[in-house]
Design a protein around this motif. Structure first.
Motif, PDB file in Angstrom:
ATOM      1  N   ARG A 110       0.820  -1.217   0.000  1.00 21.49           N
ATOM      2  CA  ARG A 110       0.000   0.000   0.000  1.00 21.49           C
ATOM      3  C   ARG A 110       0.856   1.271   0.000  1.00 21.49           C
ATOM      4  N   ASP A 152      -0.898   4.323   0.531  1.00 16.63           N
ATOM      5  CA  ASP A 152      -1.734   5.360   1.142  1.00 16.63           C
ATOM      6  C   ASP A 152      -1.350   5.688   2.586  1.00 16.63           C
ATOM      7  N   LEU A 153      -0.370   4.986   3.137  1.00 19.09           N
ATOM      8  CA  LEU A 153       0.077   5.272   4.505  1.00 19.09           C
ATOM      9  C   LEU A 153       1.565   5.600   4.490  1.00 19.09           C
ATOM     10  N   TRP A 171       5.420   4.817   9.138  1.00 15.33           N
ATOM     11  CA  TRP A 171       4.405   4.155   9.959  1.00 15.33           C
ATOM     12  C   TRP A 171       4.367   2.650   9.669  1.00 15.33           C
ATOM     13  N   THR A 216       7.177   1.164  11.495  1.00 15.27           N
ATOM     14  CA  THR A 216       6.813   1.086  12.923  1.00 15.27           C
ATOM     15  C   THR A 216       5.889  -0.100  13.178  1.00 15.27           C
ATOM     16  N   THR A 217       4.934  -0.312  12.265  1.00 16.38           N
ATOM     17  CA  THR A 217       4.002  -1.436  12.397  1.00 16.38           C
ATOM     18  C   THR A 217       4.772  -2.757  12.430  1.00 16.38           C
ATOM     19  N   LEU A 264       5.025  -4.993  15.883  1.00 16.70           N
ATOM     20  CA  LEU A 264       4.376  -6.309  15.949  1.00 16.70           C
ATOM     21  C   LEU A 264       5.391  -7.441  16.081  1.00 16.70           C
ATOM     22  N   ILE A 299       1.865 -16.604  11.863  1.00 21.07           N
ATOM     23  CA  ILE A 299       0.869 -15.614  12.308  1.00 21.07           C
ATOM     24  C   ILE A 299       1.370 -14.200  12.039  1.00 21.07           C
ATOM     25  N   LEU A 300       2.629 -13.964  12.367  1.00 16.07           N
ATOM     26  CA  LEU A 300       3.264 -12.665  12.140  1.00 16.07           C
ATOM     27  C   LEU A 300       3.289 -12.318  10.652  1.00 16.07           C
ATOM     28  N   LYS A 350       1.414 -13.435   8.225  1.00 20.99           N
ATOM     29  CA  LYS A 350       0.064 -13.153   7.718  1.00 20.99           C
ATOM     30  C   LYS A 350      -0.413 -11.768   8.152  1.00 20.99           C
ATOM     31  N   THR A 351      -0.188 -11.441   9.441  1.00 22.11           N
ATOM     32  CA  THR A 351      -0.648 -10.144   9.963  1.00 22.11           C
ATOM     33  C   THR A 351       0.049  -8.999   9.247  1.00 22.11           C
ATOM     34  N   ALA A 370      -0.901  -8.590   5.545  1.00 24.72           N
ATOM     35  CA  ALA A 370      -2.243  -7.994   5.443  1.00 24.72           C
ATOM     36  C   ALA A 370      -2.182  -6.483   5.680  1.00 24.72           C
ATOM     37  N   ALA A 371      -1.349  -6.074   6.647  1.00 26.25           N
ATOM     38  CA  ALA A 371      -1.244  -4.643   6.952  1.00 26.25           C
ATOM     39  C   ALA A 371      -0.557  -3.877   5.820  1.00 26.25           C
ATOM     40  N   LYS A 421      -0.575  -4.860   2.433  1.00 28.77           N
ATOM     41  CA  LYS A 421      -1.271  -5.038   1.155  1.00 28.77           C
ATOM     42  C   LYS A 421      -2.064  -3.786   0.755  1.00 28.77           C
ATOM     43  N   GLU A 432      -5.219  -1.606  -0.431  1.00 31.04           N
ATOM     44  CA  GLU A 432      -6.656  -1.812  -0.110  1.00 31.04           C
ATOM     45  C   GLU A 432      -7.400  -2.486  -1.260  1.00 31.04           C
TER      46      GLU A 432
END
Lengths: 210, 210
Positions: free
Chosen positions: B162, B164-165, B169, B172-173, B177, B198-199, B201-202, B205-206, B208, B210
Motif C-alpha cells: 500500500r 496510502d500510509l 508508519w 513502525t508497524t 508487531l 501468524i506474524l 500473515k498479519t 495484510a497490513a 497489502k 486496499e
C-alpha cells in the motif's frame, strides 16, 4: 449547674463542629491536591516518559513533601494516573456503543473516538511500561480490551474479520498499534491529526479476512 | 661483564615475555568472561525482563565483582546485549538477500528467518525498553529497520504494498508487531512454533494495498 452543663454541652458541640469543619476542609484540600498531581503527572509523562517526581510536583504547583505524602513512590503515582486514564478511555469506548451495529463500523467508531484521548496521553504508556512490573500495564487494560475482543469476535461471526489467526493475537495487534501510534505522535514522527485515520486503515486491514 | 650483560638481557627478555604471556592470558580471560556474561544476560533477560545483576552473575557462573568490573551498570550490560543481538538479527536478514526478488516474497522470507532468533530473545526487548532512555532501543534498531524500509519501498514501487500510509508508519508497524509477538510468546500467550506464520500473515495484510 444546669447552666454549666448546658454551656459544657454547647462548647463540646462547637468544638466537635469546628473539628468536623476542619476535617472536611482538610479532606477537600487533599482531594484537590491529589487531582492536581494526577493531572500534572499525566501531562508531564505524556511529554516526557522520564519526567521525575520533582518535575511533576513543580507542574502541579506543589512541594515534594505534599507529593510524597499522597504518593510514596513514582510507581504509586503512575498506577493512579494509569487507572484514571484507562477509566477515561473505557468511558469513551462505552459512549460509542461498541456492541451495536456492524462490527467493522463499531470498530472504526471506537478507534476514531479513542484516538484524540490516546494521542493526548502521548508517551504516558511508555512511561508506565518502564516504571511498572512487566505485564502489569497490559493487565490494567483488561477492561477496554474486553470491548476490543468482543467486537473482533462479533466481526468474525459476521464474516467481516479474519478467523485464521487467534483472537488474542488480534487483540494484541490492536493494543500494540494503538499505543505505538501514540508514541510516534508524541515523538513527532506521525502527524496527530492524520494518525486516527492511519490507525483505522492499518487495523481494519490487519483484521480483514484474506 | 659480557656474561653479566647477556644474562641481564636474557633475564629482561624472559620477564618481558612472561609479562606478555600473562597479559595475553588476562585479556583472554576477560574476553571469555565478557562473552559468558553477555550470553547469560541475554538468556536471563529473555525469560525475565526484571532479571537483576546478581541473577545474571549467577547465571554466568561469575562473581558480582567480576560482572561489575566489565559492566559498571545494568544499563551498560543491556546496551552490550542489545548491540550483540541486533547485530545477529541484522546478519540473519542479510543472509536471506532482502534486496532480491519480489518484495512481498523477500519480506516473508525475512520475517520467517528472523522469528526463531526473535522468539529466543523473548522479553529482552521489553527489558531494554524498561532500562534504557526513551527512544534509544528503537534507534539501535536503525540498521535492521533500514532493510525493512527498503523492502517496503520496493514493494510500493512494484504495486505489491500500500502507498496510502506513510512508509515510516509501516516500518513502525513491522517493528512493533515483531517485538509484540516475541513478548507474547515469552509470556506463553502465543505458541512459538505458530507465531512465525501468524506474524507473516498479519504483517502482509497490513502492507497489502486496499
Amino acid at each position: 449547674m444546669l447552666f454549666d452543663y448546658v454551656y459544657a454541652v454547647d462548647m463540646a458541640h462547637t468544638a466537635e463542629h469546628g473539628a468536623r469543619k476542619a476535617g472536611t476542609r482538610k479532606r477537600a484540600d487533599a482531594e484537590r491536591n491529589i487531582a492536581a498531581i494526577i493531572t500534572a503527572a499525566a501531562d508531564s509523562l505524556a511529554r516526557d516518559p522520564d519526567a521525575s517526581m520533582t518535575d511533576i510536583a513543580k507542574a502541579a504547583g506543589l512541594g515534594r513533601v505534599t507529593l510524597y505524602a499522597h504518593f510514596p513512590s513514582r510507581e504509586d503515582l503512575l498506577r493512579s494516573v494509569l487507572a484514571q486514564t484507562i477509566a477515561e478511555s473505557t468511558g469513551i469506548i462505552e459512549a460509542v456503543s461498541p456492541d451495536e451495529g456492524q462490527a467493522a463500523e463499531a470498530f472504526a467508531r471506537m478507534i476514531r473516538s479513542c484516538w484524540p484521548l490516546l494521542s493526548r496521553f502521548g508517551s504516558l504508556h511508555a512511561a508506565a511500561q518502564r516504571a511498572l512490573p512487566a505485564g502489569e500495564v497490559r493487565r490494567r487494560h483488561d477492561q477496554p480490551m474486553a470491548y476490543v475482543e468482543r467486537i473482533i469476535a462479533r466481526g468474525r461471526a459476521e464474516g467481516a474479520f479474519r478467523t485464521d489467526l487467534p483472537v488474542e493475537w488480534l487483540v494484541t495487534t490492536v493494543y500494540t498499534l494503538l499505543h505505538a501510534a501514540a508514541d510516534e505522535a508524541a515523538a513527532g514522527r506521525l502527524a496527530t491529526d492524520a494518525a486516527g485515520e492511519i490507525l483505522e486503515k492499518t487495523l481494519l486491514a490487519a483484521l480483514k479476512p484474506e
